[in-house]
Structures are given as structure tokens and as C-alpha cells.
Design a protein around this motif. Structure first.
Motif, PDB file in Angstrom:
ATOM      1  N   TRP A   1     -72.588 115.305 -26.234  1.00 29.31           N
ATOM      2  CA  TRP A   1     -73.528 115.111 -27.524  1.00 29.31           C
ATOM      3  C   TRP A   1     -72.473 115.039 -28.484  1.00 29.31           C
ATOM      4  O   TRP A   1     -72.737 114.461 -29.612  1.00 29.31           O
ATOM      5  N   PHE A   2     -71.420 115.722 -28.511  1.00 27.30           N
ATOM      6  CA  PHE A   2     -70.421 115.486 -29.834  1.00 27.30           C
ATOM      7  C   PHE A   2     -69.945 114.202 -30.089  1.00 27.30           C
ATOM      8  O   PHE A   2     -69.589 113.763 -31.133  1.00 27.30           O
ATOM      9  N   ARG A   3     -69.663 113.476 -28.963  1.00 26.54           N
ATOM     10  CA  ARG A   3     -69.343 112.041 -29.028  1.00 26.54           C
ATOM     11  C   ARG A   3     -70.343 111.278 -29.907  1.00 26.54           C
ATOM     12  O   ARG A   3     -69.921 110.374 -30.492  1.00 26.54           O
ATOM     13  N   ILE A   4     -71.596 111.578 -29.429  1.00 25.57           N
ATOM     14  CA  ILE A   4     -72.780 110.762 -29.932  1.00 25.57           C
ATOM     15  C   ILE A   4     -72.941 111.123 -31.316  1.00 25.57           C
ATOM     16  O   ILE A   4     -72.783 110.307 -32.283  1.00 25.57           O
ATOM     17  N   LEU A   5     -72.833 112.543 -31.669  1.00 28.99           N
ATOM     18  CA  LEU A   5     -72.647 112.872 -33.077  1.00 28.99           C
ATOM     19  C   LEU A   5     -71.327 112.278 -33.881  1.00 28.99           C
ATOM     20  O   LEU A   5     -71.709 111.727 -35.053  1.00 28.99           O
ATOM     21  N   HIS A   6     -70.526 112.380 -33.463  1.00 27.73           N
ATOM     22  CA  HIS A   6     -69.292 111.865 -34.069  1.00 27.73           C
ATOM     23  C   HIS A   6     -69.490 110.262 -34.326  1.00 27.73           C
ATOM     24  O   HIS A   6     -68.542 109.984 -35.241  1.00 27.73           O
ATOM     25  N   HIS A   7     -70.080 109.484 -33.697  1.00 28.02           N
ATOM     26  CA  HIS A   7     -70.082 108.057 -33.785  1.00 28.02           C
ATOM     27  C   HIS A   7     -71.589 107.769 -34.557  1.00 28.02           C
ATOM     28  O   HIS A   7     -71.745 106.696 -34.784  1.00 28.02           O
ATOM     29  N   GLY A   8     -72.292 108.829 -35.231  1.00 26.80           N
ATOM     30  CA  GLY A   8     -73.530 108.660 -35.890  1.00 26.80           C
ATOM     31  C   GLY A   8     -74.588 107.965 -35.166  1.00 26.80           C
ATOM     32  O   GLY A   8     -75.274 107.115 -35.842  1.00 26.80           O
ATOM     33  N   TYR A   9     -74.791 108.336 -33.929  1.00 28.61           N
ATOM     34  CA  TYR A   9     -75.789 107.519 -33.291  1.00 28.61           C
ATOM     35  C   TYR A   9     -77.379 108.221 -33.253  1.00 28.61           C
ATOM     36  O   TYR A   9     -78.189 107.472 -32.779  1.00 28.61           O
TER      37      TYR A   9
END
Length: 189
Positions: free
Chosen positions: A16-24
């Protein structure tokens, strides 16, 4: 709640954090309104943060990075390692972070309420120069309680430090009012 975070039923926080960090995310979610989870990784979440030590509150107040706002509260409050947080349910971690942020806002407001407005004379004399931040609070409490080692203050429940600040603030306000009463009486003589 899980629909807010992801379309999948179960996502771990690191994904989830990876998705948040990339603004998806298509649309932002209302972080402030997320409810407190009952559990995070099977560990019971406390009702409030009233049992934290002053040192733990200071550590939580020091959070400045987005990633830290999710990981540090679980480490400080629940004793979870960074790896445990990353493997925990994304929904539980994000809801916990939102709840912890609201609790810290409540605690910060309590501490702020102990600050009294300085008088014009105090301002003129430079009272603003006597604001020493966290160290000042630790030193104040250590002196008040006869503690020689500032590290001991960090292990004291934050509520005790707050109550001492509150009591002393109310006493100072009373003393100012009393001084004003005496000044008014003397000026009438």
C-alpha cells in the motif's frame, strides 16, 4: 474502509505504501476520519494514549516524514518492529496512524492549554526568551520533582507532567489576579 485503500481485500502495508508513494490512488481518502482499529496484527489497540510515557509522547511529536507517521506510532505504542509494520494489514496500519494522529493532537492541545498569555510587562521584560521547548519542559519537571537525571523524566507518564504544568499554570494565573487586586486596593488609598 478497505475499498478506500485498495480494490483487493487484503493488502500488506508495504504494498500500500509503495502505491501511495508513487501517487497511484485515483482519489484521495479522508485520513482524518478513519476509525480506530480494534487490532493491528492481532495486537489489541489501546483505547487512548493516556498510558504513554513523556518520552514516548516526545518521540511521537517528532514525526515529520510521511513514512514515519505510519511506522513510528506502531513502534512506540504497540512495540512493533518496522518489518512487522510493513507486513501488517494496510487497512489496520493506516487506520491506526489516523487514530494515533488524532490522539496526539488531543495531547498537544492539553499541553498547549497550560501556556498562559503573558502580560504586557512580562513581554516587555522578554518572557519570550524563556521558551526552551521540550528541554525546558523536561528541566522544569525534573526541578519540580527533585529529579537529578533528565532521562528519568522521559520515563514518567505524560499525564503526570501535564498535570504539574496545569497546576503551576493555574497557580501563576491566580497570583497575577491576586497581585492585581492588591495593586487596585493600593491605588484607591
Amino acid at each position: 474502509m478497505s475499498e478506500v485503500l485498495t480494490k483487493r481485500k487484503k493488502m500488506i502495508f508495504s504494498e500500500w505504501f509503495r502505491i501511495l508513494h508513487h501517487g497511484y490512488f485515483e482519489k484521495p481518502f479522508q485520513f482524518e476520519t478513519l476509525s480506530k482499529p480494534k487490532f493491528v496484527s492481532g495486537k489489541v489497540v489501546p483505547n487512548d494514549l493516556n498510558d504513554l510515557t513523556f518520552g514516548q509522547v516526545i518521540e511521537l511529536q517528532g514525526i515529520q516524514e510521511v513514512g514515519s507517521m505510519f511506522i513510528v506510532p506502531l513502534r512506540v505504542i504497540m512495540g512493533m518492529s518496522d518489518d512487522e509494520v510493513m507486513e501488517a494489514s494496510a487497512t489496520e496500519v493506516v487506520r491506526f496512524a489516523a487514530w494515533a494522529a488524532r490522539e496526539m493532537e488531543r495531547i498537544n492541545k492539553l499541553f498547549a492549554s497550560t501556556n498562559r498569555k503573558p502580560t504586557d510587562k512580562e513581554r516587555k521584560a522578554g518572557i519570550e526568551l524563556l521558551r526552551f521547548g521540550v528541554f525546558g519542559t523536561v528541566d522544569y519537571y525534573a526541578q519540580r520533582m527533585g529529579i537529578r537525571d533528565h532521562e528519568e523524566v522521559m520515563a514518567v507518564p505524560w499525564m503526570r507532567v501535564y498535570k504539574c504544568l496545569q497546576i503551576d499554570s493555574e497557580k501563576a494565573k491566580y497570583e497575577l489576579r491576586l497581585r492585581k487586586v492588591y495593586e487596585d486596593e493600593n491605588s484607591r488609598k
